[in-house]
Design a protein around this motif. Structure first.
Motif, PDB file in Angstrom:
ATOM      1  N   GLU A 177       0.999  -1.108  -0.406  1.00 27.68           N
ATOM      2  CA  GLU A 177       0.085   0.058   0.246  1.00 27.68           C
ATOM      3  C   GLU A 177       1.245   1.185   0.478  1.00 27.68           C
ATOM      4  OE1 GLU A 177      -3.984   0.215  -0.268  1.00 27.68           O
ATOM      5  OE2 GLU A 177      -3.510  -1.752  -0.316  1.00 27.68           O
ATOM      6  N   GLY A 178       2.224   0.876   0.500  1.00 25.04           N
ATOM      7  CA  GLY A 178       2.625   2.403   0.870  1.00 25.04           C
ATOM      8  C   GLY A 178       3.191   2.532  -0.593  1.00 25.04           C
ATOM      9  N   LEU A 179       4.106   1.425  -1.308  1.00 24.46           N
ATOM     10  CA  LEU A 179       4.230   1.868  -2.417  1.00 24.46           C
ATOM     11  C   LEU A 179       2.982   2.513  -3.759  1.00 24.46           C
ATOM     12  CD1 LEU A 179       6.344  -1.870  -2.559  1.00 24.46           C
ATOM     13  CD2 LEU A 179       7.033   0.446  -3.462  1.00 24.46           C
ATOM     14  N   SER A 180       1.872   1.498  -3.352  1.00 27.76           N
ATOM     15  CA  SER A 180       0.490   2.243  -4.233  1.00 27.76           C
ATOM     16  C   SER A 180       0.444   3.872  -4.116  1.00 27.76           C
ATOM     17  CB  SER A 180      -0.593   1.656  -3.963  1.00 27.76           C
ATOM     18  OG  SER A 180      -1.807   1.812  -4.223  1.00 27.76           O
ATOM     19  N   SER A 181       0.972   4.848  -2.769  1.00 21.09           N
ATOM     20  CA  SER A 181       1.148   5.727  -2.458  1.00 21.09           C
ATOM     21  C   SER A 181       1.731   6.401  -3.507  1.00 21.09           C
ATOM     22  CB  SER A 181       0.279   5.779  -1.123  1.00 21.09           C
ATOM     23  OG  SER A 181       1.796   5.818  -0.417  1.00 21.09           O
ATOM     24  N   LYS A 182       2.621   6.190  -3.779  1.00 20.76           N
ATOM     25  CA  LYS A 182       3.820   6.565  -4.534  1.00 20.76           C
ATOM     26  C   LYS A 182       3.463   6.409  -5.895  1.00 20.76           C
ATOM     27  CE  LYS A 182       6.931   6.490  -0.266  1.00 20.76           C
ATOM     28  NZ  LYS A 182       8.376   5.872  -0.431  1.00 20.76           N
ATOM     29  N   ASN A 183       2.308   6.064  -6.567  1.00 20.76           N
ATOM     30  CA  ASN A 183       1.958   5.048  -8.090  1.00 20.76           C
ATOM     31  C   ASN A 183       2.795   4.398  -8.480  1.00 20.76           C
ATOM     32  OD1 ASN A 183       0.307   7.520  -7.192  1.00 20.76           O
ATOM     33  ND2 ASN A 183       1.348   9.255  -7.655  1.00 20.76           N
ATOM     34  N   LYS A 184       3.721   3.482  -7.354  1.00 18.23           N
ATOM     35  CA  LYS A 184       3.868   2.281  -8.280  1.00 18.23           C
ATOM     36  C   LYS A 184       3.364   1.615  -8.628  1.00 18.23           C
ATOM     37  CE  LYS A 184       7.926   4.645  -6.990  1.00 18.23           C
ATOM     38  NZ  LYS A 184       9.575   5.192  -8.175  1.00 18.23           N
ATOM     39  N   ILE A 185       1.866   1.463  -8.059  1.00 22.29           N
ATOM     40  CA  ILE A 185       1.025   0.372  -8.332  1.00 22.29           C
ATOM     41  C   ILE A 185       0.234   0.997  -9.203  1.00 22.29           C
ATOM     42  CG2 ILE A 185       0.208  -2.059  -7.463  1.00 22.29           C
ATOM     43  CD1 ILE A 185       2.384  -1.587  -5.144  1.00 22.29           C
ATOM     44  N   THR A 186      -0.722   0.229  -9.785  1.00 23.97           N
ATOM     45  CA  THR A 186      -2.046   0.920 -10.041  1.00 23.97           C
ATOM     46  C   THR A 186      -3.055  -0.382  -9.930  1.00 23.97           C
ATOM     47  OG1 THR A 186      -1.135   2.167 -12.266  1.00 23.97           O
ATOM     48  CG2 THR A 186      -3.422   1.919 -12.439  1.00 23.97           C
ATOM     49  N   TRP A 187      -4.258   0.160  -9.243  1.00 25.41           N
ATOM     50  CA  TRP A 187      -4.374  -1.423  -9.147  1.00 25.41           C
ATOM     51  C   TRP A 187      -6.134  -1.364 -10.075  1.00 25.41           C
ATOM     52  CZ3 TRP A 187      -3.472  -4.553  -6.213  1.00 25.41           C
ATOM     53  CH2 TRP A 187      -2.204  -4.324  -5.327  1.00 25.41           C
ATOM     54  N   ASN A 188      -6.178  -0.049 -11.072  1.00 27.40           N
ATOM     55  CA  ASN A 188      -7.731   0.779 -11.606  1.00 27.40           C
ATOM     56  C   ASN A 188      -6.720  -0.103 -13.557  1.00 27.40           C
ATOM     57  OD1 ASN A 188     -10.633   0.393 -12.656  1.00 27.40           O
ATOM     58  ND2 ASN A 188     -10.513   3.110 -12.277  1.00 27.40           N
ATOM     59  N   ILE A 189      -7.153  -1.175 -13.404  1.00 30.72           N
ATOM     60  CA  ILE A 189      -6.740  -1.572 -14.634  1.00 30.72           C
ATOM     61  C   ILE A 189      -7.531  -2.215 -15.537  1.00 30.72           C
ATOM     62  CG2 ILE A 189      -4.052  -1.459 -14.271  1.00 30.72           C
ATOM     63  CD1 ILE A 189      -4.017  -4.464 -13.680  1.00 30.72           C
ATOM     64  N   GLU A 190      -7.636  -2.512 -16.653  1.00 29.90           N
ATOM     65  CA  GLU A 190      -8.443  -3.243 -17.885  1.00 29.90           C
ATOM     66  C   GLU A 190      -7.343  -4.747 -17.970  1.00 29.90           C
ATOM     67  OE1 GLU A 190      -9.132  -1.694 -21.235  1.00 29.90           O
ATOM     68  OE2 GLU A 190      -9.970   0.460 -20.559  1.00 29.90           O
ATOM     69  N   TRP A 191      -8.410  -5.741 -17.492  1.00 29.56           N
ATOM     70  CA  TRP A 191      -7.929  -7.086 -18.029  1.00 29.56           C
ATOM     71  C   TRP A 191      -8.003  -7.583 -18.897  1.00 29.56           C
ATOM     72  CZ3 TRP A 191      -5.027  -9.742 -13.956  1.00 29.56           C
ATOM     73  CH2 TRP A 191      -4.971  -9.241 -12.878  1.00 29.56           C
ATOM     74  N   SER A 192      -7.655  -7.700 -19.852  1.00 30.51           N
ATOM     75  CA  SER A 192      -7.318  -8.395 -21.256  1.00 30.51           C
ATOM     76  C   SER A 192      -7.550 -10.371 -21.181  1.00 30.51           C
ATOM     77  CB  SER A 192      -6.040  -8.160 -22.549  1.00 30.51           C
ATOM     78  OG  SER A 192      -5.067  -9.229 -21.594  1.00 30.51           O
ATOM     79  N   ASN A 193      -8.229 -10.594 -21.757  1.00 36.21           N
ATOM     80  CA  ASN A 193      -8.533 -11.941 -21.994  1.00 36.21           C
ATOM     81  C   ASN A 193      -7.297 -12.752 -21.600  1.00 36.21           C
ATOM     82  OD1 ASN A 193     -11.008 -11.385 -22.696  1.00 36.21           O
ATOM     83  ND2 ASN A 193     -11.564 -11.623 -24.868  1.00 36.21           N
ATOM     84  N   PHE A 194      -6.730 -12.541 -22.211  1.00 38.45           N
ATOM     85  CA  PHE A 194      -4.896 -13.193 -21.866  1.00 38.45           C
ATOM     86  C   PHE A 194      -4.391 -13.450 -20.817  1.00 38.45           C
ATOM     87  CE2 PHE A 194      -0.472 -12.491 -21.273  1.00 38.45           C
ATOM     88  CZ  PHE A 194      -0.088 -13.634 -22.313  1.00 38.45           C
TER      89      PHE A 194
END
Length: 223
Positions: A177-194
């Protein structure tokens, strides 16, 4: 280090009750369940989770994953050495390591707890989040219960394993969560069929590997 007498008394009482189940059909079911937290499956799960995060370009998630899993495993080994508690006398499966805390319970909480956390964080559906959380709790409890039913561990070993795993799970999530707060992780992403197929294929691979492992290394011991 010594374990309090009242805990030992409860442990031995529960262990004696589990002896009555050793000839029951439920044993085979719990052998399969306990195999899900065995070392080979544990390593495979970490590998698949890391690969999926890498392919999805969320590589900083792997930092939290490794802290939760490797940290809990290392700490558990240290605790086993410090306590040096012998396993229950009538354990069904042959294991050479010490009993406290339960490595399977630690693994269940730290590894599967972190994977459930990732699935919940990446999911955009609230109902799905609740289902994942509920299934994860049930799954973790079953793995811990399997260690008691199979007499591989005392009850306090499992509870101790949950505490150790819970600590490292919390630490892994906090760092993620600390890395996420520094914009290192994006949770709201699109998931392709692959990517969806990759996740399902990883789960299927773990399931098949668990069945093979149980069939070759665990179930023959019961014969």
């Amino acid at each position: 280090m010594a374990i309090p007498n009242h805990i030992i008394t409860i442990d031995h009482f529960v262990s004696m009750q589990m002896n009555s189940l050793q000839d029951s059909n439920v044993v085979r079911f719990f052998v399969l369940i306990t195999s899900l937290a065995s070392t080979p499956i544990y390593v495979l799960m970490v590998f698949f989770a890391a690969v999926n995060c890498w392919v999805k370009r969320q590589r900083y998630v792997i930092v939290g994953l490794l802290i939760a899993t490797l940290g809990s495993t290392t700490f558990t080994s240290l605790m086993k050495y410090l306590f040096q508690r012998e396993r229950p006398a009538n354990n069904i499966l042959s294991v050479q390591t010490y009993s406290f805390p339960s490595g399977h319970a630690t693994t269940a909480m730290a590894l599967y707890g972190f994977i459930a956390y990732l699935l919940i964080r990446f999911s955009q559906n609230f109902t799905q989040k609740i289902r994942i959380f509920t299934m994860a709790i049930l799954f973790i409890m079953l793995i811990g219960l399997s260690r008691v039913v199979l007499n591989q561990h005392y009850l306090s070993d499992v509870l101790g394993g949950y505490l150790v795993g819970g600590f490292w799970l919390t630490l892994g999530i906090s760092i993620t969560e600390g890395l996420s707060s520094k914009n290192k992780i994006t949770w709201n992403i699109e998931w392709s069929n692959f990517h969806i197929y990759m996740v399902w294929l990883s789960g299927f691979g773990v399931l098949v590997s668990t069945l093979i492992y149980a069939k070759i290394y665990q179930l023959p011991i019961l014969s």
